[in-house]
Motif scaffolding. Structure first.
Motif, PDB file in Angstrom:
ATOM      1  N   ILE A  19      69.206  43.588  17.968  1.00 49.87           N
ATOM      2  CA  ILE A  19      69.214  45.036  17.770  1.00 49.87           C
ATOM      3  C   ILE A  19      67.774  45.529  17.776  1.00 49.87           C
ATOM      4  O   ILE A  19      66.966  45.089  16.951  1.00 49.87           O
ATOM      5  CB  ILE A  19      69.905  45.420  16.447  1.00 49.87           C
ATOM      6  N   ALA A  20      67.453  46.413  18.706  1.00 50.10           N
ATOM      7  CA  ALA A  20      66.101  46.977  18.823  1.00 50.10           C
ATOM      8  C   ALA A  20      65.047  45.877  18.904  1.00 50.10           C
ATOM      9  O   ALA A  20      63.969  45.982  18.315  1.00 50.10           O
ATOM     10  CB  ALA A  20      65.810  47.911  17.646  1.00 50.10           C
ATOM     11  N   GLY A  21      65.377  44.808  19.607  1.00 48.47           N
ATOM     12  CA  GLY A  21      64.433  43.713  19.759  1.00 48.47           C
ATOM     13  C   GLY A  21      64.353  42.786  18.566  1.00 48.47           C
ATOM     14  O   GLY A  21      63.495  41.900  18.524  1.00 48.47           O
ATOM     15  N   ILE A  22      65.240  42.957  17.590  1.00 46.01           N
ATOM     16  CA  ILE A  22      65.250  42.126  16.382  1.00 46.01           C
ATOM     17  C   ILE A  22      66.451  41.185  16.449  1.00 46.01           C
ATOM     18  O   ILE A  22      67.600  41.635  16.496  1.00 46.01           O
ATOM     19  CB  ILE A  22      65.318  42.990  15.111  1.00 46.01           C
ATOM     20  N   ARG A  23      66.181  39.896  16.455  1.00 47.02           N
ATOM     21  CA  ARG A  23      67.248  38.899  16.544  1.00 47.02           C
ATOM     22  C   ARG A  23      67.905  38.733  15.173  1.00 47.02           C
ATOM     23  O   ARG A  23      67.216  38.518  14.170  1.00 47.02           O
ATOM     24  CB  ARG A  23      66.677  37.562  17.017  1.00 47.02           C
ATOM     25  N   VAL A  24      69.220  38.832  15.131  1.00 49.15           N
ATOM     26  CA  VAL A  24      69.973  38.740  13.878  1.00 49.15           C
ATOM     27  C   VAL A  24      70.732  37.415  13.868  1.00 49.15           C
ATOM     28  O   VAL A  24      71.485  37.114  14.800  1.00 49.15           O
ATOM     29  CB  VAL A  24      70.957  39.913  13.726  1.00 49.15           C
ATOM     30  N   THR A  25      70.501  36.622  12.829  1.00 47.99           N
ATOM     31  CA  THR A  25      71.210  35.358  12.673  1.00 47.99           C
ATOM     32  C   THR A  25      71.829  35.294  11.280  1.00 47.99           C
ATOM     33  O   THR A  25      71.369  35.962  10.348  1.00 47.99           O
ATOM     34  CB  THR A  25      70.271  34.154  12.868  1.00 47.99           C
ATOM     35  N   HIS A  62      69.035  46.806   4.640  1.00 48.34           N
ATOM     36  CA  HIS A  62      67.829  46.633   3.816  1.00 48.34           C
ATOM     37  C   HIS A  62      66.752  45.875   4.594  1.00 48.34           C
ATOM     38  O   HIS A  62      65.587  46.288   4.644  1.00 48.34           O
ATOM     39  CB  HIS A  62      68.212  45.881   2.535  1.00 48.34           C
ATOM     40  N   GLU A  63      67.146  44.771   5.211  1.00 51.19           N
ATOM     41  CA  GLU A  63      66.181  43.971   5.973  1.00 51.19           C
ATOM     42  C   GLU A  63      65.701  44.715   7.217  1.00 51.19           C
ATOM     43  O   GLU A  63      64.528  44.603   7.602  1.00 51.19           O
ATOM     44  CB  GLU A  63      66.809  42.631   6.366  1.00 51.19           C
ATOM     45  N   MET A  64      66.580  45.473   7.846  1.00 46.88           N
ATOM     46  CA  MET A  64      66.153  46.273   8.993  1.00 46.88           C
ATOM     47  C   MET A  64      65.144  47.331   8.558  1.00 46.88           C
ATOM     48  O   MET A  64      64.231  47.693   9.316  1.00 46.88           O
ATOM     49  CB  MET A  64      67.366  46.925   9.657  1.00 46.88           C
ATOM     50  N   GLU A  79      62.972  39.216  13.616  1.00 38.55           N
ATOM     51  CA  GLU A  79      64.145  38.445  13.207  1.00 38.55           C
ATOM     52  C   GLU A  79      64.622  38.877  11.828  1.00 38.55           C
ATOM     53  O   GLU A  79      63.825  39.212  10.946  1.00 38.55           O
ATOM     54  CB  GLU A  79      63.818  36.945  13.191  1.00 38.55           C
ATOM     55  N   VAL A  80      65.929  38.867  11.652  1.00 37.54           N
ATOM     56  CA  VAL A  80      66.570  39.072  10.355  1.00 37.54           C
ATOM     57  C   VAL A  80      67.553  37.935  10.149  1.00 37.54           C
ATOM     58  O   VAL A  80      68.352  37.627  11.038  1.00 37.54           O
ATOM     59  CB  VAL A  80      67.299  40.431  10.288  1.00 37.54           C
ATOM     60  N   ILE A  81      67.470  37.300   8.980  1.00 38.90           N
ATOM     61  CA  ILE A  81      68.355  36.185   8.643  1.00 38.90           C
ATOM     62  C   ILE A  81      69.181  36.587   7.427  1.00 38.90           C
ATOM     63  O   ILE A  81      68.623  36.978   6.395  1.00 38.90           O
ATOM     64  CB  ILE A  81      67.551  34.904   8.320  1.00 38.90           C
TER      65      ILE A  81
END
Length: 331
Positions: A19-25, A62-64, A79-81
Motif C-alpha cells: 500500500i503506497a509503496g509500503i509492504r505489509v506482512t 497506527h503503523e501506517m 514495511e509494516v509488520i
C-alpha cells in the motif's frame, strides 16, 4: 528441527500486499492471537469478529501513521509488520528531535482520530460517552452500536497505552525527543530507559498484586524494550536487521557522536542580546560621526594654518577624539 529452523519459524511472516509503496506482512502468531480473542467471545462470535477486525485494523492504521509521518519529514518507511503485541514499522528518519517526534506521534494521533470518529458515531446513534466505561444492553443488541463502541474504546486504549513514557512504546520515544534538546541525545536516552524500567516494574508489581497476568506480561515486554534500547546504546549503533528480534519494537536510532544542540535563549537572554545589539549600533554610529567630524576639523587645520586658529570647541573635540583613538589602538 535445529536452531536455524527455529529462527526461520520465529521470523516467518505472510505477505499481505503493498500500500503506497509500503509492504505489509503478518507474523504467523497473529492468527493464534486472533483465534484466542475469538475464543474469549465464543458466546457472541459476531462481537468477537468485530473486535478482531477493529483491533488489528486500528493497529495497522497506527503503523501506517508512523510511516506517513516519517515520509512527511523526509524519512523512509517501506514495511509494516503485524504481530500479536501490535505492529512494527521500521523507519529511517533523520536523527534530530523534530523528525523523530513527528514520525512517532503520528501513530497515536491516528488512534485519537479513530476514537473521535467512533465517539461521534456512538453519539449520532443515540449513545453516550459513558457507554465506553460500561456498555449497556443496547450495544449488545445492535451491530452498528457494537462497531461504534469498539472503534472508540479500542482506539482510546491504544492511544493511552502507546503514550505511556516507556520504551519500546511511542511514549518512550516521545519522552526521549522531549528531553533531547536540553540534555543531549545520549543522556536523554538514558533517562528514558530508566523511566522505562520504572514503568515496567510498576506494571509487574500491580499485575502481581491484582493477579492480572496480562499486566505482568506487559511489564515484561516494556522491560525487554528498555533492555534492547540500553543494549543498542552500549553497542554504539543500531542493531542490524538480522539481529533485531521480531518480539520487540524496531530499535529507533543511535547517533555514535551525538551533538548537543544549543538551547534557545529565554526571554531575559533575548532582551539582553537586543539591548547589547542596540548599544553596539549606537556606539558604531557615534564613532562614524566622530570620524566624519574629525576629518572636517583636520581639513580646517590644514586650511587655516594650525590648531591655534580653531575655535575652543573644535580644539576640545580634537583632543577628545585623539585620546579616544589612542585608547582604541592600545586595546
Amino acid at each position: 528441527m535445529d536452531g536455524r529452523d527455529l529462527k526461520k519459524l520465529a521470523l516467518f511472516r505472510l505477505p499481505v500486499g503493498t500500500i503506497a509503496g509500503i509492504r505489509v506482512t503478518v507474523h504467523w502468531t497473529l492468527f493464534l492471537a486472533a483465534l484466542a480473542l475469538l475464543g474469549m467471545f465464543h458466546a457472541n462470535p459476531r462481537f468477537g469478529m468485530i473486535l478482531v477486525l477493529i483491533v488489528f485494523g486500528s493497529i495497522f492504521l497506527h503503523e501506517m501513521g508512523h510511516c506517513f509521518g516519517a515520509r512527511h519529514v523526509g524519512g523512509r518507511a517501506n514495511e509494516v509488520i503485524l504481530w500479536p503485541l501490535g505492529g512494527l514499522a521500521p523507519l529511517e528518519v533523520e536523527v534530530r528531535p523534530w523528525p523523530l517526534f513527528f514520525a512517532t506521534i503520528m501513530g497515536p494521533a491516528v488512534n485519537v482520530v479513530l476514537a473521535l470518529v467512533g465517539i461521534a458515531l456512538l453519539l449520532a446513534m443515540g449513545g453516550s460517552v459513558s457507554w465506553l466505561l460500561s456498555p449497556p444492553i443496547e450495544v449488545a443488541s445492535s451491530l452498528a452500536l457494537q462497531v461504534a463502541w469498539a472503534l472508540a474504546f479500542i482506539n482510546l486504549v491504544l492511544a493511552f497505552f502507546n503514550l505511556i513514557p516507556a520504551f519500546p512504546l511511542d511514549g518512550g520515544r516521545i519522552f526521549h525527543t522531549a528531553l533531547w534538546p536540553r540534555f543531549g541525545f545520549e543522556r536523554a536516552l538514558k533517562i528514558a530507559i530508566v523511566l522505562g524500567y520504572v514503568c515496567a516494574g510498576g506494571f509487574v508489581v500491580y499485575g502481581l498484586w491484582t493477579r492480572d497476568l496480562l499486566l505482568v506480561a506487559v511489564g515484561a515486554f516494556v522491560a525487554f524494550g528498555a533492555y534492547q534500547e540500553r543494549k543498542a546504546l552500549q553497542q554504539g549503533h543500531m542493531l542490524g536487521q538480522q539481529e533485531r528480534s521480531p518480539w520487540a519494537e524496531s530499535l529507533p536510532y543511535y547517533d555514535p557522536e551525538p551533538q548537543r544542540e544549543p538551547r534557545k535563549p529565554g526571554v531575559i537572554a533575548r532582551w539582553r542580546e537586543e539591548r547589547q545589539r542596540k548599544r553596539d549600533a549606537e556606539q558604531a554610529a557615534r564613532k562614524a560621526a566622530m570620524r566624519e567630524r574629525l576629518d572636517e576639523v583636520l581639513k580646517k587645520v590644514s586650511e587655516v594654518g594650525g590648531v591655534n586658529n580653531l575655535s575652543p570647541e573644535e580644539r576640545r573635540f580634537l583632543e577628545e577624539a585623539s585620546a579616544e583613538l589612542r585608547k582604541e589602538r592600545s586595546n
